[in-house]
Design an enzyme around this catalytic site. Structure first.
Site, mmCIF file in Angstrom:
data_model
loop_
_atom_site.group_PDB
_atom_site.id
_atom_site.type_symbol
_atom_site.label_atom_id
_atom_site.label_comp_id
_atom_site.label_asym_id
_atom_site.label_seq_id
_atom_site.Cartn_x
_atom_site.Cartn_y
_atom_site.Cartn_z
ATOM 1 N N GLU A 332 0.624 -0.316 -8.655
ATOM 2 C CA GLU A 332 -0.299 0.745 -8.283
ATOM 3 C C GLU A 332 0.402 1.694 -7.316
ATOM 4 O O GLU A 332 1.457 1.374 -6.769
ATOM 5 C CB GLU A 332 -1.561 0.184 -7.623
ATOM 6 C CG GLU A 332 -1.306 -0.529 -6.306
ATOM 7 C CD GLU A 332 -2.572 -1.132 -5.717
ATOM 8 O OE1 GLU A 332 -3.632 -1.061 -6.356
ATOM 9 O OE2 GLU A 332 -2.492 -1.684 -4.596
ATOM 10 N N ARG A 336 -1.707 7.162 0.411
ATOM 11 C CA ARG A 336 -2.021 7.192 1.840
ATOM 12 C C ARG A 336 -0.872 6.567 2.613
ATOM 13 O O ARG A 336 0.079 6.070 2.020
ATOM 14 C CB ARG A 336 -3.300 6.381 2.105
ATOM 15 C CG ARG A 336 -3.210 4.958 1.532
ATOM 16 C CD ARG A 336 -4.354 4.082 1.965
ATOM 17 N NE ARG A 336 -4.441 2.853 1.220
ATOM 18 C CZ ARG A 336 -3.690 1.774 1.398
ATOM 19 N NH1 ARG A 336 -2.723 1.799 2.307
ATOM 20 N NH2 ARG A 336 -3.855 0.680 0.688
#
Length: 711
Positions: A332, A336
């Site tokens: 994934e 952030r």
């Protein structure tokens, strides 16, 4: 909503006095140059930034804002009104009550805070709204800069199903699996059978180990679908799930990327994140012992390919699973700042928060790929308020009655958002801090981590330092022989703490005996003088007994100055020290080697609790006569735990699956407890009839509370 501003003079006064501790912590972090402290003040960015987060990550962002001359705004829930990040910020706004849905996830309240304070930009930290596309859209509509990627990248990478398809198109290696949304538990079973067990069931939105389950058969798939969808809905407001092949015994290695709005993108080397429990990281390091330069470059280049495919601009992380043959597969992308970013800062010298702020303002990256170094080695231990003896860490709550970070040691960095007196509550993540050590070599960084853990003082809550210290000193970890299965493989019967060998046991017993005698001798004096002037010359020889676990040990102790010679367990141990009974730390020299112990408690009955090699041990030291008389004392009968079910952690009751009169089978689910957004199924220890149910859904329970009685 309440907003308040500290005047410059009051702010300086507060930091000069009561809050000097966390100001010095900030300065300590900077002076150790574990990331760049240099900033070009001619490069204008923002006047004021609001940090839409709490705890250590909010403090971390505020530190860089101070360095860059940017005013900071903290948001907080009502229970966080005295939190460290609130005190560190220039302004603070209360955005609601304790539950995250009503405060840190309350977009309306946070938008009002932005307007009332005039913040020009928002740093979301990690978790909460950091990967929420709707929040980013609302900021853009108000003309407020989101310090992170644009909404397109958040949407593309935030959805694990879409991100996998984009990764395939970008020629990034991906894990075989089902590329659609799984609708029902039976659909999940059918898909799992087609893929082949084992499979990973995980939330399409979010991350951090929440909403993830491994299933090895049809029944585990049904159960995993139920729990994963509930956790995903609770944590991310999105219960969609996907299923993919679970790669057994992999390493979890991630690549830090940094990109600007001008098409430039870099990979900042890797982080090894394989030590995990419940799919959440515990210990990380940079670089990885496993990667060679060829594999590192291949992973880095694929990570950059993916970032460019979604026009990514900011700091981000591309996570991979790596098998034993160094084949790697996209897992994934986190759009952030990652929790474990400090170790990348240590080995590259870059301040990632500063880079995110620069990129958000529109500046180009200052570096090229060939400028990115690997300087030394960094290790991060996540210090949690958790009981490591329960499933490698179930949450603990309480108030930090004593708290002292090991910042007196060189090349130690502590990212925390708490201080002495802070409360660890059921509402938020139980992380206390991120403890980071740095060295020129891995061995040096590990040695410093060992010292740092021994010098870390935490009282008032149960913590996971015993587990952390055992991990970093385990031969498999030291040799680099690790995978995501490390904990269950090394501790198949659960974590039991440090297992004492003969030599360690002697050292522990000798230390306890010396401490006991020191306390006895001190009790005979007032202001350094003997209580009774006619008392004979101070004794220098004692015969003692000690209880440790199931063992009873005879000891002969001789004292000369500050040195004790203890004969115990067939050996002789020399213990010396300053013997400051008021200190939280107990630095001793044992057989010529310096050791750091902690005296957690001691009482008049001779009961002493020592933290030794990271683990707490109860030692009861008695005089020879007291030990003989103690054998006549009745023993307390242990509670029959097979007929009752107590809560193993503080939390809230999500579901109760039984009622009085029901017959339950061994292993059958009785109720579900949620703590820190993680759901835990509690089961029956035996086949029996339910006598009484003491809880109901929605109730808050404490650790040890009685939930269900069985006949």
């Amino acid at each position: 909503m309440a907003a308040y501003r500290l005047s410059p003079s009051l702010h300086r006064l507060l930091f000069a006095g009561k809050y000097a501790a966390f100001q010095s912590r900030c300065c300590t972090l900077h002076c150790k140059t574990q990331y760049s402290t240099v900033y070009n003040h001619d490069e204008k960015t923002f006047d004021k930034i609001l940090i839409a987060n709490r705890g250590e990550i909010a403090c971390r962002v505020i530190k860089t804002c101070k360095k860059m001359g940017i005013k900071s705004v903290a948001v907080h829930s009502d229970v966080d009104s005295s939190a460290v990040h609130v005190k560190m910020a220039d302004e603070a706004v209360c955005v609601g009550p304790a539950p995250t849905s009503k405060s840190y996830l309350n977009m309306d309240a946070i938008m009002d805070a932005i307007r009332s304070t005039g913040a020009q930009a928002v740093h979301p930290g990690y978790g909460f709204l950091s990967e929420n596309k709707e929040f980013a859209k609302r900021l853009a509509a108000e003309g407020v800069t989101f310090i992170g990627p644009d909404t397109h990248a958040i949407m593309a990478m935030g959805d694990k199903i879409e991100s996998k398809l984009i990764a395939k198109a970008a020629k990034v290696n991906t894990i075989p699996g089902f590329d659609g949304v799984v609708e029902t538990a039976e659909d999940a079973v059918k898909i799992a059978q087609e893929i082949g067990y084992p499979v990973m069931i995980k939330a399409s939105a979010g991350g951090g180990g929440k909403g993830m389950r491994i299933a090895w058969n049809d029944e585990e798939t049904r159960e995993g679908f139920r729990f994963s969808s509930q956790e995903a809905a609770s944590s991310f407001g999105d219960d969609r799930l996907l299923i993919e092949k679970f790669i057994d015994n992999p390493r979890h290695i991630e690549i830090q990327v940094l990109a600007d709005k001008h098409g430039n993108a870099l990979w900042l080397n890797e982080r090894e994140c394989s030590i995990q429990r419940r799919n959440q990281k515990v210990v990380e390091e940079a670089p990885s012992t496993f990667l060679d330069s060829v594999t590192r470059r291949a992973m880095g280049e694929q990570a950059v390919q993916l970032a460019k495919a979604v026009q990514y601009s900011s700091a981000g992380t591309v996570e991979f699973l790596v098998d034993s043959k160094k084949n790697f597969f996209f897992l994934e992308m986190n759009t952030r700042l990652q929790v474990e970013h400090p170790i990348t800062e240590c080995i590259t010298g870059l301040d990632l928060v500063e880079q995110m702020i620069r990129v958000a303002k529109g500046y180009k990256l200052l570096h090229k790929q060939e400028d990115i170094p690997i300087n030394g080695w960094a290790i991060e231990s996540r210090v949690y308020a958790e009981d490591p003896y329960k499933s490698f860490g179930l949450p603990s709550i309480g108030r930090l009655s004593q708290y002292q970070e090991p910042l007196n040691l060189s090349n130690v960095r502590v990212d925390s958002g708490i201080q002495e007196g802070s409360d660890i509550s059921i509402y938020y993540d139980p992380m206390i801090s991120k403890l980071v050590t740095y060295g020129a070599t891995r061995a040096e960084a590990l040695s410093r981590m060992e010292d740092a853990l021994d010098n870390y003082v935490i009282r008032g809550v149960t913590h996971n330092i015993p587990l952390l210290r055992e991990i970093i000193t385990h031969p498999r970890f030291i040799s680099g022989d690790i995978s995501t299965n490390f904990l269950p493989e090394v501790y198949p019967d659960g974590f039991k703490g440090h297992q004492l060998e003969v030599g360690n046991r002697r050292e522990l017993l000798a230390s306890a005996a010396a401490l006991y005698i020191t306390a006895q001798l001190r009790s005979q004096k007032v202001l350094g003088n003997l209580r009774v002037s006619s008392t004979p010359v101070e004794c220098t020889h004692w015969e003692l007994c000690a209880e440790l676990g199931e063992g009873l040990y005879s000891m002969e102790v001789t004292k000369s100055g500050n040195v004790y010679i203890v004969e115990v367990d067939g050996g002789k141990v020399e213990v010396s020290g300053q013997w400051n009974l008021a200190s939280t730390l107990l630095p001793l020299t044992i057989n010529g080697t310096d050791k750091m112990l902690q005296c957690l408690s001691r009482d008049a009955s001779g009961q002493i609790v020592l933290q030794y090699l990271g683990t707490s041990f109860k030692v009861r030291v008695l005089s020879k006569l007291a030990a003989e008389l103690n054998s006549y004392m009745p023993e307390k009968v242990a509670e029959d735990t097979s007929s009752i079910l107590r809560s193993p952690m503080p939390g809230s009751v999500v579901a109760v699956s039984v009622k009085p009169g029901d017959t339950v089978a061994e292993g059958q689910e009785i109720c579900v407890i949620e703590a820190m957004k993680m759901q835990n199924s509690l089961t029956a220890a035996k086949q029996a009839k339910v006598k009484k149910v003491h809880c109901k859904p929605g109730e808050t329970v404490g650790e040890g509370d009685l939930l269900v009685e069985l006949e």
